[in-house]
Design a protein around this motif. Structure first.
Motif, PDB file in Angstrom:
ATOM      1  N   MET A 166     -25.201 -32.185 -63.317  1.00  0.00           N
ATOM      2  CA  MET A 166     -24.912 -33.057 -64.452  1.00  0.00           C
ATOM      3  C   MET A 166     -25.612 -32.553 -65.705  1.00  0.00           C
ATOM      4  SD  MET A 166     -25.187 -36.982 -63.197  1.00  0.00           S
ATOM      5  CE  MET A 166     -24.331 -37.577 -61.742  1.00  0.00           C
ATOM      6  N   GLN A 174     -34.188 -36.350 -61.976  1.00  0.00           N
ATOM      7  CA  GLN A 174     -32.854 -36.636 -61.451  1.00  0.00           C
ATOM      8  C   GLN A 174     -32.358 -38.010 -61.883  1.00  0.00           C
ATOM      9  OE1 GLN A 174     -32.486 -36.407 -57.155  1.00  0.00           O
ATOM     10  NE2 GLN A 174     -30.725 -37.775 -57.173  1.00  0.00           N
ATOM     11  N   GLU A 178     -29.115 -38.840 -64.341  1.00  0.00           N
ATOM     12  CA  GLU A 178     -28.001 -39.669 -63.880  1.00  0.00           C
ATOM     13  C   GLU A 178     -27.774 -40.861 -64.800  1.00  0.00           C
ATOM     14  OE1 GLU A 178     -29.114 -40.626 -59.912  1.00  0.00           O
ATOM     15  OE2 GLU A 178     -28.462 -38.688 -59.080  1.00  0.00           O
ATOM     16  N   LYS A 231     -24.403 -41.387 -67.274  1.00  0.00           N
ATOM     17  CA  LYS A 231     -23.567 -42.582 -67.110  1.00  0.00           C
ATOM     18  C   LYS A 231     -23.311 -43.263 -68.446  1.00  0.00           C
ATOM     19  CE  LYS A 231     -23.320 -46.933 -64.529  1.00  0.00           C
ATOM     20  NZ  LYS A 231     -23.998 -47.791 -63.516  1.00  0.00           N
TER      21      LYS A 231
END
Length: 346
Positions: free
Chosen positions: A70, A39, A43, A47
């Motif tokens: 995502m 995870q 992330e 980004k």
């Protein structure tokens, strides 16, 4: 007119992407929570991807949109995803594995990496998240193997190309019950085996690099990892041959634990794959002319060192390759934090 892909610049952008994911994942190393490790890597990668000057589209990611919040297949990323004019940024197809070897990271074991591959639109096969039978070799053995040939014949041909005996070869195989017959065949031929618990992508790359003492990868792993491996092979002049696998008997699993064959075939057709039994080669899996491949070590491995933390920052070790520039770079980066009085460690 569509904006042109500049591999040299994008490769450095993708280096930043992999470094961010690797650093985030490395913070969780050895904590035993593979889902959390994955995870945070996802992330961090997502980004930084949004700071890259491109109109990116995920073709291999964390799964379908309903399964992944995502980096799902079809997700648009990059600065161009919010641009008003389409020709402001190049269109790029992207394959990602923010943390290849989630179990390896969670356990603090070797060979966990963060990976991204990219190409012009249509330059990477949109592979489903199912299994794939693979054989991967380096440049010296390219053209000498056949995924349908007996194991002993492939090993004999690899040995001949390398100018050594079969007994001198080392083959990497995922340690899975489904590979019992494959392991028996390799041993019967006289070659040595290195069994790995996870991470057949990094293992495949090792097979294509001289000096790693790995001469081939064989067996069934993930199809997305197969496409990423193909992108690396395009840059390293190696070879992968592969075939999709969804037969429970070949996988050694209960039929109730995998989707029915007709459902898988229907999904393949939606993705443009009309022959589920086709043998894919390197160019089929990664047909792009402008392939970019980047990887950063999360934990120490045969090719890349893992992330190291010190009081004033961290240090990463990465591999960046492109087919357009024919450059293969190993990049050792010290990320300095702590201001002008920081002590830098080399």
């Amino acid at each position: 007119m569509e904006a042109e892909i500049h591999s040299e610049q994008l490769s450095l952008d993708f280096l930043r992407v992999c470094e961010a994911a690797a650093i985030a994942a490395a913070r969780t190393m050895g904590k035993g929570d593979r889902r959390y490790s994955d995870q945070v890597a996802v992330e961090a990668m997502r980004k930084v991807l949004d700071t890259v000057p491109m109109r990116g589209r995920i073709v291999i990611g964390e799964g379908e949109r309903d399964e992944a919040p995502m980096l799902y297949i079809g997700e648009e990323v990059g600065m161009g995803a919010r641009a008003h004019r389409e020709n402001d940024y190049p269109e790029v197809d992207i394959a990602v594995d923010p943390l290849e070897g989630t179990n390896l990271c969670a356990l603090g074991a070797n060979n966990a990496i963060s990976v991204i591959a990219a190409a012009e639109r249509g330059g990477l096969l949109n592979a489903p998240d199912i299994y794939m039978d693979k054989i991967v070799v380096g440049p010296s053995s390219r053209g000498a193997v056949d995924i349908d040939a007996p194991v002993k014949d492939n090993l004999r041909n690899i040995a001949r190309r390398l100018g050594r005996d079969v007994e001198d070869l080392t083959v990497i195989v995922l340690d899975r019950p489904r590979h019992k017959k494959l392991i028996e065949d390799i041993r019967a031929a006289g070659a040595r085996i290195r069994l790995i618990s996870d991470g057949d992508l990094s293992a495949g790359i090792s097979a294509a690099v001289a000096g790693t003492n790995i001469h081939a990868l064989m067996g069934i792993g993930g199809a997305p990892e197969g496409v990423l491996t193909a992108a690396a092979m395009k840059c390293l002049n190696g070879e992968i041959q592969a075939r999709l696998v969804f037969d429970p008997e070949r996988l050694g699993v209960d039929r109730n634990k995998v989707p029915p064959a007709d459902k898988v075939i229907a999904r393949l057709r939606e993705m443009g794959i009309n022959d589920p039994n086709r043998v894919y080669d390197t160019n089929d899996l990664a047909p792009g002319k402008k392939i970019i491949f980047a990887a950063t070590g999360v934990t120490d491995g045969a090719l890349l060192r893992g992330v190291r933390f010190f009081g004033a920052g961290k240090r990463t070790h990465s591999l960046v390759m492109t087919t357009e520039t024919h450059r293969i770079r190993f990049i050792d980066t010290v990320h300095v934090e702590g201001g002008p009085d920081a002590v830098i460690r080399f």
